[in-house]
Design a protein around this motif. Sequence first.
Motif, mmCIF file in Angstrom:
data_model
loop_
_atom_site.group_PDB
_atom_site.id
_atom_site.type_symbol
_atom_site.label_atom_id
_atom_site.label_comp_id
_atom_site.label_asym_id
_atom_site.label_seq_id
_atom_site.Cartn_x
_atom_site.Cartn_y
_atom_site.Cartn_z
ATOM 1 N N GLN A 1 0.855 -1.180 0.000
ATOM 2 C CA GLN A 1 0.000 0.000 0.000
ATOM 3 C C GLN A 1 0.891 1.230 0.000
ATOM 4 O OE1 GLN A 1 -2.481 -0.460 3.475
ATOM 5 N NE2 GLN A 1 -4.095 -1.436 2.292
ATOM 6 N N GLY A 2 0.533 2.190 -0.811
ATOM 7 C CA GLY A 2 1.316 3.420 -0.903
ATOM 8 C C GLY A 2 2.210 3.462 -2.120
ATOM 9 N N LEU A 3 2.366 2.321 -2.806
ATOM 10 C CA LEU A 3 3.228 2.297 -3.985
ATOM 11 C C LEU A 3 2.454 2.132 -5.285
ATOM 12 C CD1 LEU A 3 6.217 0.081 -2.768
ATOM 13 C CD2 LEU A 3 6.001 2.560 -2.765
ATOM 14 N N THR A 4 1.156 2.145 -5.219
ATOM 15 C CA THR A 4 0.341 1.898 -6.398
ATOM 16 C C THR A 4 0.615 2.889 -7.513
ATOM 17 O OG1 THR A 4 -1.381 1.045 -4.947
ATOM 18 C CG2 THR A 4 -2.030 1.542 -7.197
ATOM 19 N N ASP A 5 0.718 4.167 -7.172
ATOM 20 C CA ASP A 5 0.887 5.205 -8.194
ATOM 21 C C ASP A 5 2.327 5.702 -8.296
ATOM 22 O OD1 ASP A 5 -1.866 5.125 -8.719
ATOM 23 O OD2 ASP A 5 -2.266 6.480 -7.040
ATOM 24 N N VAL A 6 3.279 4.929 -7.778
ATOM 25 C CA VAL A 6 4.667 5.374 -7.761
ATOM 26 C C VAL A 6 5.472 4.608 -8.806
ATOM 27 C CG1 VAL A 6 6.752 5.511 -6.345
ATOM 28 C CG2 VAL A 6 4.526 5.941 -5.308
ATOM 29 N N ALA A 7 6.254 5.335 -9.590
ATOM 30 C CA ALA A 7 7.177 4.697 -10.542
ATOM 31 C C ALA A 7 8.440 4.356 -9.770
ATOM 32 C CB ALA A 7 7.471 5.631 -11.702
ATOM 33 N N ILE A 8 8.564 3.121 -9.329
ATOM 34 C CA ILE A 8 9.645 2.686 -8.447
ATOM 35 C C ILE A 8 11.020 3.005 -9.026
ATOM 36 C CG2 ILE A 8 10.687 0.657 -7.334
ATOM 37 C CD1 ILE A 8 8.053 1.460 -6.120
ATOM 38 N N ALA A 9 11.194 2.858 -10.330
ATOM 39 C CA ALA A 9 12.501 3.080 -10.960
ATOM 40 C C ALA A 9 12.919 4.545 -10.917
ATOM 41 C CB ALA A 9 12.470 2.591 -12.403
ATOM 42 N N ASP A 10 11.963 5.448 -10.678
ATOM 43 C CA ASP A 10 12.264 6.880 -10.762
ATOM 44 C C ASP A 10 12.430 7.566 -9.412
ATOM 45 O OD1 ASP A 10 12.029 6.575 -13.493
ATOM 46 O OD2 ASP A 10 9.932 7.248 -13.546
ATOM 47 N N ILE A 11 12.373 6.820 -8.300
ATOM 48 C CA ILE A 11 12.510 7.482 -7.001
ATOM 49 C C ILE A 11 13.708 6.915 -6.241
ATOM 50 C CG2 ILE A 11 10.042 7.987 -6.862
ATOM 51 C CD1 ILE A 11 9.793 5.792 -4.784
ATOM 52 N N SER A 12 14.211 7.712 -5.302
ATOM 53 C CA SER A 12 15.379 7.297 -4.522
ATOM 54 C C SER A 12 14.941 6.421 -3.350
ATOM 55 C CB SER A 12 16.109 8.531 -4.001
ATOM 56 O OG SER A 12 15.304 9.181 -3.030
ATOM 57 N N VAL A 13 15.925 5.812 -2.702
ATOM 58 C CA VAL A 13 15.659 4.990 -1.516
ATOM 59 C C VAL A 13 15.080 5.866 -0.407
ATOM 60 C CG1 VAL A 13 16.727 3.568 0.267
ATOM 61 C CG2 VAL A 13 17.418 3.298 -2.115
ATOM 62 N N ALA A 14 15.591 7.083 -0.263
ATOM 63 C CA ALA A 14 15.094 8.003 0.773
ATOM 64 C C ALA A 14 13.624 8.349 0.521
ATOM 65 C CB ALA A 14 15.938 9.269 0.799
ATOM 66 N N GLU A 15 13.291 8.626 -0.745
ATOM 67 C CA GLU A 15 11.893 8.938 -1.081
ATOM 68 C C GLU A 15 10.999 7.724 -0.829
ATOM 69 O OE1 GLU A 15 12.263 12.201 -4.683
ATOM 70 O OE2 GLU A 15 12.737 10.104 -5.108
ATOM 71 N N LEU A 16 11.537 6.571 -1.139
ATOM 72 C CA LEU A 16 10.782 5.338 -0.919
ATOM 73 C C LEU A 16 10.523 5.127 0.569
ATOM 74 C CD1 LEU A 16 9.559 2.929 -2.408
ATOM 75 C CD2 LEU A 16 11.744 1.761 -2.180
ATOM 76 N N SER A 17 11.511 5.410 1.414
ATOM 77 C CA SER A 17 11.345 5.281 2.864
ATOM 78 C C SER A 17 10.324 6.279 3.392
ATOM 79 C CB SER A 17 12.684 5.505 3.574
ATOM 80 O OG SER A 17 13.584 4.492 3.220
ATOM 81 N N ALA A 18 10.306 7.489 2.815
ATOM 82 C CA ALA A 18 9.383 8.530 3.267
ATOM 83 C C ALA A 18 7.924 8.161 2.981
ATOM 84 C CB ALA A 18 9.727 9.854 2.603
ATOM 85 N N ILE A 19 7.711 7.358 1.940
ATOM 86 C CA ILE A 19 6.341 6.951 1.585
ATOM 87 C C ILE A 19 5.746 6.044 2.654
ATOM 88 C CG2 ILE A 19 4.996 5.570 -0.070
ATOM 89 C CD1 ILE A 19 6.856 6.614 -2.264
ATOM 90 N N GLU A 20 6.617 5.327 3.375
ATOM 91 C CA GLU A 20 6.177 4.369 4.397
ATOM 92 C C GLU A 20 5.207 3.351 3.811
ATOM 93 O OE1 GLU A 20 4.798 6.258 7.963
ATOM 94 O OE2 GLU A 20 6.613 7.470 8.162
ATOM 95 N N ALA A 21 5.639 2.715 2.746
ATOM 96 C CA ALA A 21 4.811 1.677 2.119
ATOM 97 C C ALA A 21 4.600 0.532 3.102
ATOM 98 C CB ALA A 21 5.496 1.159 0.861
#
Length: 197
Positions: free
Chosen positions: A131-151
């Motif tokens: 949950q939280g990654l449905t609308d996110v292009a995983i290849a285009d974001i950093s690890v820090a941004e990914l952590s901030a999403i709290e998927a």
Amino acid sequence: MITQVKTHPEYNLTAVAVQSVRDAVAGSVFVKDKSTDYLPNPSEIDTTSPDAVARYNRYLQGAEWDAYPEQTLRSMLGKLRVDDAVVELPDLVAYLNEDTDGDGMSLKAMMQQSASELLQVKWQCLVADYQGLTDVAIADISVAELSAIEARAVIKAYSRENVIYWHFSRINGKLQMSYLMLREVGTTFNQDTMVDT
């Protein structure tokens, strides 16, 4: 609005048998609701006249359906002792013990539900998602941004009836599932008109 979608030939072949199992486990009310599907009209001559319909309705009311399928299922699930299971998850996903599907179902409840599905119709599809990654292009974001999403990991269960098409392809020399179509069915409720859509 219901849209017709093409279903797999094996899905079509087993759909009636799967529904029969569901009805048998659900009990007498569901079996009788399907009337002539399970209880053919004993009259081969007249089935449509008012007298024939009344006779069939009396026949249907007098028919008995013993709850053996439901009792057997309950007994087999009890023997599995799912409540005694000890599941050790890594701290990162330990929350799955209390909320596996994102809607509050505990892991043990999901295990019980899955065991019930397997005993009734032989298989079920479980899909891990975040949950939280449905609308996110995983290849285009950093690890820090990914952590901030709290998927948050979730496991969604699809019954046999909701796996409607699949295909296997030879990939790297091995036959593997290459396509899977899952159906989700839901309703919206209008409080003013009290109508489900």
